[in-house]
Design a protein around this motif. Structure first.
Motif, PDB file in Angstrom:
ATOM      1  N   CYS A  30      37.037  -7.470   7.775  1.00  0.00           N
ATOM      2  CA  CYS A  30      37.673  -6.611   6.775  1.00  0.00           C
ATOM      3  C   CYS A  30      38.518  -5.568   7.498  1.00  0.00           C
ATOM      4  CB  CYS A  30      36.577  -5.936   5.947  1.00  0.00           C
ATOM      5  SG  CYS A  30      37.212  -4.845   4.665  1.00  0.00           S
ATOM      6  N   CYS A  32      38.636  -2.585   7.072  1.00  0.00           N
ATOM      7  CA  CYS A  32      37.880  -1.347   7.263  1.00  0.00           C
ATOM      8  C   CYS A  32      37.015  -1.390   8.509  1.00  0.00           C
ATOM      9  CB  CYS A  32      36.999  -1.057   6.048  1.00  0.00           C
ATOM     10  SG  CYS A  32      35.487  -2.034   6.011  1.00  0.00           S
ATOM     11  N   CYS A  56      32.323  -6.804   1.207  1.00  0.00           N
ATOM     12  CA  CYS A  56      32.312  -6.259   2.557  1.00  0.00           C
ATOM     13  C   CYS A  56      31.003  -5.506   2.798  1.00  0.00           C
ATOM     14  CB  CYS A  56      33.504  -5.331   2.744  1.00  0.00           C
ATOM     15  SG  CYS A  56      33.507  -4.494   4.332  1.00  0.00           S
ATOM     16  N   CYS A  59      32.598  -1.379   3.381  1.00  0.00           N
ATOM     17  CA  CYS A  59      33.252  -0.654   2.283  1.00  0.00           C
ATOM     18  C   CYS A  59      32.819  -1.170   0.911  1.00  0.00           C
ATOM     19  CB  CYS A  59      34.769  -0.704   2.420  1.00  0.00           C
ATOM     20  SG  CYS A  59      35.489  -2.357   2.252  1.00  0.00           S
TER      21      CYS A  59
HETATM   22 ZN   LIG Z   1      35.524  -3.453   4.249  1.00  0.00          ZN
END
Ligand SMILES: [Zn+2]
Ligand SMILES: [Zn+2]
Length: 75
Positions: A30, A32, A56, A59
């Motif tokens: 991801c 993030c 995810c 996040c």
């Molecule tokens: Zn994420």
């Protein structure tokens, strides 16, 4: 090892790129910095379609949400 749930069952391994509960090809990375895990179940429901759920482990967004965000921001 920490676990989290994509849908209902808390079975996915947080931060494990080789998560044994994921579908093939998952987890995906991801933006993030976390990992997007995936589950499918089905056929389910009256129309008999299988569903796919992604989330995810950092996040907690679905892959659809992440891709929407990426689409909005110029590369
Ligand atoms: Zn994420
Ligand atoms: Zn997983």
């Amino acid at each position: 090892m920490q676990f989290f749930a994509v849908e209902e069952e808390v079975i996915h391994h947080v931060g494990d790129a080789q998560c044994p509960e994921c579908l093939e090809e998952y987890p995906e990375s991801c933006p993030c910095g976390g990992l997007i895990h995936a589950e499918s179940r089905g056929p389910d429901g009256a129309d008999g379609t299988e569903w796919l759920r992604t989330r995810c482990d950092l996040c907690r967004r679905s892959q659809e949400d992440v891709e929407e965000d990426l689409g909005r921001e110029p590369a």
